[in-house]
Design an enzyme around this catalytic site. Structure first.
Site, mmCIF file in Angstrom:
data_model
loop_
_atom_site.group_PDB
_atom_site.id
_atom_site.type_symbol
_atom_site.label_atom_id
_atom_site.label_comp_id
_atom_site.label_asym_id
_atom_site.label_seq_id
_atom_site.Cartn_x
_atom_site.Cartn_y
_atom_site.Cartn_z
ATOM 1 N N GLY A 1 0.828 -1.202 0.000
ATOM 2 C CA GLY A 1 0.000 0.000 0.000
ATOM 3 C C GLY A 1 0.861 1.250 0.000
ATOM 4 O O GLY A 1 1.980 1.231 -0.521
ATOM 5 N N SER A 2 0.340 2.304 0.630
ATOM 6 C CA SER A 2 1.031 3.589 0.552
ATOM 7 C C SER A 2 2.253 3.629 1.477
ATOM 8 O O SER A 2 2.300 2.951 2.498
ATOM 9 C CB SER A 2 0.075 4.724 0.923
ATOM 10 O OG SER A 2 -0.189 4.679 2.305
ATOM 11 N N THR A 3 3.222 4.431 1.102
ATOM 12 C CA THR A 3 4.433 4.588 1.893
ATOM 13 C C THR A 3 4.121 5.182 3.264
ATOM 14 O O THR A 3 4.702 4.804 4.279
ATOM 15 C CB THR A 3 5.432 5.474 1.133
ATOM 16 O OG1 THR A 3 5.832 4.767 -0.044
ATOM 17 C CG2 THR A 3 6.661 5.783 1.963
ATOM 18 N N GLU A 4 3.135 6.077 3.287
ATOM 19 C CA GLU A 4 2.741 6.733 4.536
ATOM 20 C C GLU A 4 2.303 5.697 5.587
ATOM 21 O O GLU A 4 2.786 5.683 6.720
ATOM 22 C CB GLU A 4 1.593 7.684 4.174
ATOM 23 C CG GLU A 4 1.101 8.568 5.239
ATOM 24 C CD GLU A 4 -0.223 9.203 4.791
ATOM 25 O OE1 GLU A 4 -0.526 9.197 3.576
ATOM 26 O OE2 GLU A 4 -0.953 9.680 5.675
ATOM 27 N N GLY B 1 2.858 2.487 5.389
ATOM 28 C CA GLY B 1 3.969 1.560 5.560
ATOM 29 C C GLY B 1 4.922 2.010 6.658
ATOM 30 O O GLY B 1 5.402 1.207 7.457
ATOM 31 N N GLU C 1 5.567 -3.493 0.683
ATOM 32 C CA GLU C 1 5.660 -3.198 -0.742
ATOM 33 C C GLU C 1 4.878 -1.921 -0.933
ATOM 34 O O GLU C 1 3.652 -1.907 -0.811
ATOM 35 C CB GLU C 1 5.095 -4.366 -1.556
ATOM 36 C CG GLU C 1 5.611 -4.408 -2.980
ATOM 37 C CD GLU C 1 4.664 -3.710 -3.921
ATOM 38 O OE1 GLU C 1 4.842 -2.485 -4.108
ATOM 39 O OE2 GLU C 1 3.768 -4.362 -4.449
ATOM 40 N N CYS D 1 1.714 0.257 -8.485
ATOM 41 C CA CYS D 1 2.815 0.789 -7.674
ATOM 42 C C CYS D 1 4.099 0.897 -8.497
ATOM 43 O O CYS D 1 4.911 1.780 -8.269
ATOM 44 C CB CYS D 1 3.028 -0.068 -6.444
ATOM 45 S SG CYS D 1 3.001 -1.811 -6.801
ATOM 46 N N GLU E 1 4.138 10.232 -5.894
ATOM 47 C CA GLU E 1 3.390 9.188 -6.595
ATOM 48 C C GLU E 1 1.951 9.663 -6.796
ATOM 49 O O GLU E 1 1.252 9.986 -5.839
ATOM 50 C CB GLU E 1 3.398 7.901 -5.759
ATOM 51 C CG GLU E 1 2.667 6.773 -6.454
ATOM 52 C CD GLU E 1 2.716 5.475 -5.658
ATOM 53 O OE1 GLU E 1 2.568 5.522 -4.429
ATOM 54 O OE2 GLU E 1 2.911 4.411 -6.277
#
Lengths: 296, 485
Positions: free
Chosen positions: B241-244, B246, B263, B297, B396
């Site tokens: 999912g999103s880096t935030e 993560g 991921e 992604c 992104e």
């Protein structure tokens, strides 16, 4: 990516009104062809009748259009010309020592002048593959220029014989070379020159990836010069379904101008009957038997 | 008899909607311990079709109690499942894979209705890959000793898996298949906008007789996700999912000391050298960024093109984009479907405003298909005149929006390509083999595609550098996250 993109057109779904319009369009684009040693004048006349009137009997409304042209050997040009007179169907003749092209240039040019004198509206020439594969590109180009000159007012279709060129790189290079060479004497009219995949005597003949590469060459020439070169895949297109996939590819790679017999042809013999069968299915709801359509 | 030649003109597409009907229940409960059950939270959330905003079904919303129940069920099932021989576990996975193939059309239609992606993608890409993943890991189940030679691989335990909305069933397969092959049990939380195919998978798990509790599926929003990730009773956390999000999960996992795979996002460069086959490269750009509406992604969202061919590439890209069809995702001729949610559409629109404000030029090639009145839509587009400092070159976007930039030398290409916080994927386009190897080894990206893009295979590991995450999914490497050695 060429193969992938070409395969994507065959996944398009072509239905109802679109299918009907596509079938009619495809019929109007056929160069109905007979190129055999055993051709007879009577067989050519039968072919010409089929060209003028692909389906007799009135079950298809409105009636199917005539095909674009009949394509014959030089000895049959006069016969064909007489048989299609007044119908709007053109007569195309193969020339330049078709299918091999393995004759001295003088003979090949004489070939061209003869068929034009006999009344051919269109000349289907073969390029000198031996010279091309040996890397003598100038020689190939020069020969195309001379054939173009010999054609006079007749339109020219340049057969690359892609089955012998084998690689996509060769096919793209030959396409560019043919287009550039034919265009050398000033501006061409739209559809005055076609590039064509195959003689039909070599396997593989037309395939979708090969046609895609040639369409891309045509597109690039158009974007650079504004001149519309025509395209003719020939050999191996036998079903209506596959013809519709080709049209889909033309429509998405070029634009609607090319959805016309002036700029796109199918070189085929058995294709017309399958187009007729599918058109009959759309109008009557049942499939015609093989014997319901005439041989040609 | 005189006949006329057909007039030339536009050849209009007739609608070609996928016609196989599928059943969707009014309500779907949670899948815990092999049974569907109502949520103790008492909450239900409507799952809508992003193509027309109509409600497809009401789906249970898991609360913290429900999540704990699911974790307990997975814990109970663990000894039995881990105790099975690899060959027996493999049989279940093969059975799941076969059943997915048999029900492929139904799953594809459901995926398209719930998520908005074109049917041609769910039919030809998503669902075949889902089955392929189960087949692939089924094969590993009895061969773990060969994957980890000389060492004994034992399961990690109860795995919490949180997946995104862009490839709902495929991401479930990526997570569930290797976990099960290695003898773990699973609690999976699908994304709140796309829970339906995961729940249909639950149906398949029942059909094949997977022991109760081995896989538990708890649809829900951030609350359910937080409850799952924050639970003391899980042994492993996997997230896509999103880096935030993560980053938050990384903090939780660090505190507990449990293994984590992430991921996350990407801003992947697709690099075109001037000796590239340009028409093929343009196809690669198209599939790189407009596949699945850009909700990918590893999307090739930054095109770096060598100066000398930039003009040609841009004009060919515009020409090619004229034939992209945006519209009803269920139509077999649709290339670009609906944006997954109103929220995501708003995010994309924000970037479409920011780009020009920063000085980039927006190219929105008007397709001729009309967009439906309802639903969430964004026509494919790209920016030129993009500088490396622009927000649209750094963040992104996760939509059908591309940034095109130029470079002069290979060195500059590598520098620009790596100038990002992400490192998930990259593309290289050139006819020179030596250049491919030279550049590929210098790119900081988990996957480098050469003269192609967005090719997926269960046998090939996938994962990121830097803020694109860590750990690999797919391939033999994908087993590592699910075993203790």
């Amino acid at each position: 990516m060429v193969d992938e993109r070409a395969a994507s057109f065959a996944k398009r779904s072509i239905k109802t009104t679109m299918k009907g319009a596509g079938l009619r369009l495809a019929v109007s684009m056929v160069d109905l062809t007979t190129l055999e040693g055993k051709d007879t004048p009577e067989k050519v006349r039968a072919l010409c009748r089929k060209a003028v009137c692909p389906h007799e009997g009135g079950q298809i409304e409105p009636a199917l259009p005539h095909v674009a042209a009949v394509c014959v050997y030089p000895s049959m040009v006069r016969t064909a010309k007489a048989a299609v007179a007044g119908s709007g169907v053109k007569v195309a003749s193969v020339a330049t020592a078709f299918p091999s092209g393995q004759y001295p240039l003088d003979g090949r040019l004489a070939d061209v002048r003869q068929v034009v004198a006999d009344g051919a509206d269109e000349v289907d020439m073969v390029i000198n593959r031996g010279a091309f594969l040996a890397g003598r590109y100038d020689e190939v180009a020069q020969e195309i220029r001379e054939v173009k000159k010999a054609c006079g007012p007749a339109h020219l279709k340049i057969i690359l014989e892609t089955g012998e060129l084998e690689t996509y790189d060769h096919i793209r290079r030959a396409s560019d070379l043919a287009i550039e060479a034919a265009a050398v004497d000033g501006d061409l009219a739209d559809g005055e020159v076609f590039i064509k995949t195959s003689t039909g005597k070599v396997s593989p003949a037309a395939t979708m990836p090969v046609t895609l590469i040639m369409l891309e060459a045509i597109r690039d020439h158009y974007l650079a010069t504004g001149v519309r070169i025509g395209m003719k895949p020939a050999g191996g297109i036998r079903t209506a379904k596959s013809a519709l996939h080709y049209l889909m590819m033309v429509s998405e790679t070029l634009d609607e101008h090319w959805l016309s017999p002036h700029l796109f042809r199918f070189g085929a013999s058995s294709l017309v009957n399958d187009l007729v069968r599918q058109a009959l299915k759309l109008s009557t709801g049942t499939y015609a038997a093989g014997y319901d359509t005439s041989v040609s | 008899m005189t006949r006329t030649t057909e007039q030339s003109g536009k050849w209009e597409y007739a609608p070609a909607p996928e016609s196989a009907p599928i059943e969707i229940a009014d309500r779907y409960g949670l899948f815990i311990g092999g049974e569907f059950c109502d949520p103790s939270s008492g909450q239900w959330r409507s799952s809508i079709s992003p193509a027309n905003e109509q409600v497809l079904s009401d789906v249970a919303e898991a609360g913290a109690d429900d999540v704990n129940k699911a974790i307990a069920a997975a814990r109970d099932a663990l000894p039995g499942w881990a105790g099975l021989s690899g060959r027996e576990r493999g049989k279940y996975l093969f059975r799941i894979a076969r059943r997915i193939q048999e029900r492929a059309r139904e799953l594809a239609i459901l995926e398209t209705m719930d998520g908005g992606k074109p049917i041609k993608e769910s039919r030809d890409v998503d669902i075949p890959l889902v089955a392929h993943h189960f087949f692939y890991y089924a094969g590993w189940a009895d061969k773990l000793e060969y994957a980890f030679c000389g060492r004994t691989a034992s399961p990690v335990g109860v795995c919490a898996q949180i997946i995104p909305w862009n490839f709902p069933l495929l991401m479930a397969a990526w997570k569930i298949a290797p976990a099960l092959a290695c003898g773990n049990t699973v609690v999976l939380k699908p994304a709140e906008t796309t829970p339906l195919t995961a729940l249909r998978l639950a149906d398949i798990l029942q059909e094949v007789g997977l022991p109760p509790g081995v896989v538990n599926i708890v649809p829900g929003g951030p609350e359910a996700g937080a409850a799952l990730a924050g639970s003391d009773a899980i042994d492993k956390l996997a997230f896509t999912g999103s880096t935030e999000v993560g980053k938050r999960l990384a903090q939780i996992a660090a505190k507990r000391g449990i293994p984590l795979t992430l991921e996350l996002g990407g801003k992947s460069p697709n690099i075109l050298f001037d000796d590239a086959p340009i028409d093929q490269a343009v196809e690669g750009i198209i599939s790189g960024i407009y596949f699945n509406q850009g909700h990918v992604c590893c999307a090739g969202s930054r095109v770096l093109v060598q100066e000398g061919i930039a003009e040609e590439v841009v004009s060919k890209l515009e020409w090619r984009m004229k034939s992209l069809r945006v519209g009803d995702p269920l139509d077999k001729n649709t290339d670009i479907g609906a944006i997954n949610s109103a929220e995501q559409l708003a995010r994309i629109k924000h970037f479409l405003e920011v780009g020009p404000q920063e000085g980039a030029v927006l190219h929105q090639v008007a397709g001729d298909s009309e967009l439906p009145d309802r639903g969430f839509w964004c026509r494919p587009c790209f920016f030129t005149g993009v500088q490396p400092s622009h927000v649209i070159a750094r963040e992104e976007i996760f939509g059908p929006v591309l940034a095109v930039m130029t470079f002069r030398t290979p060195k500059e290409a590598v520098e620009r390509a790596n100038n990002t916080k992400y490192g998930l994927a990259a593309g290289i386009w050139t006819d020179k083999g030596a250049k491919i190897f030279n550049i590929a080894t210098k790119l900081k990206a988990g996957v480098v595609w050469c003269n192609t893009y967005n090719k997926f295979d269960p046998g090939s590991p996938f994962g990121g550098f830097k803020e694109s995450g860590f750990g690999r999914e797919g391939g033999m490497q994908g087993l590592r996250a699910y075993v203790r050695l």
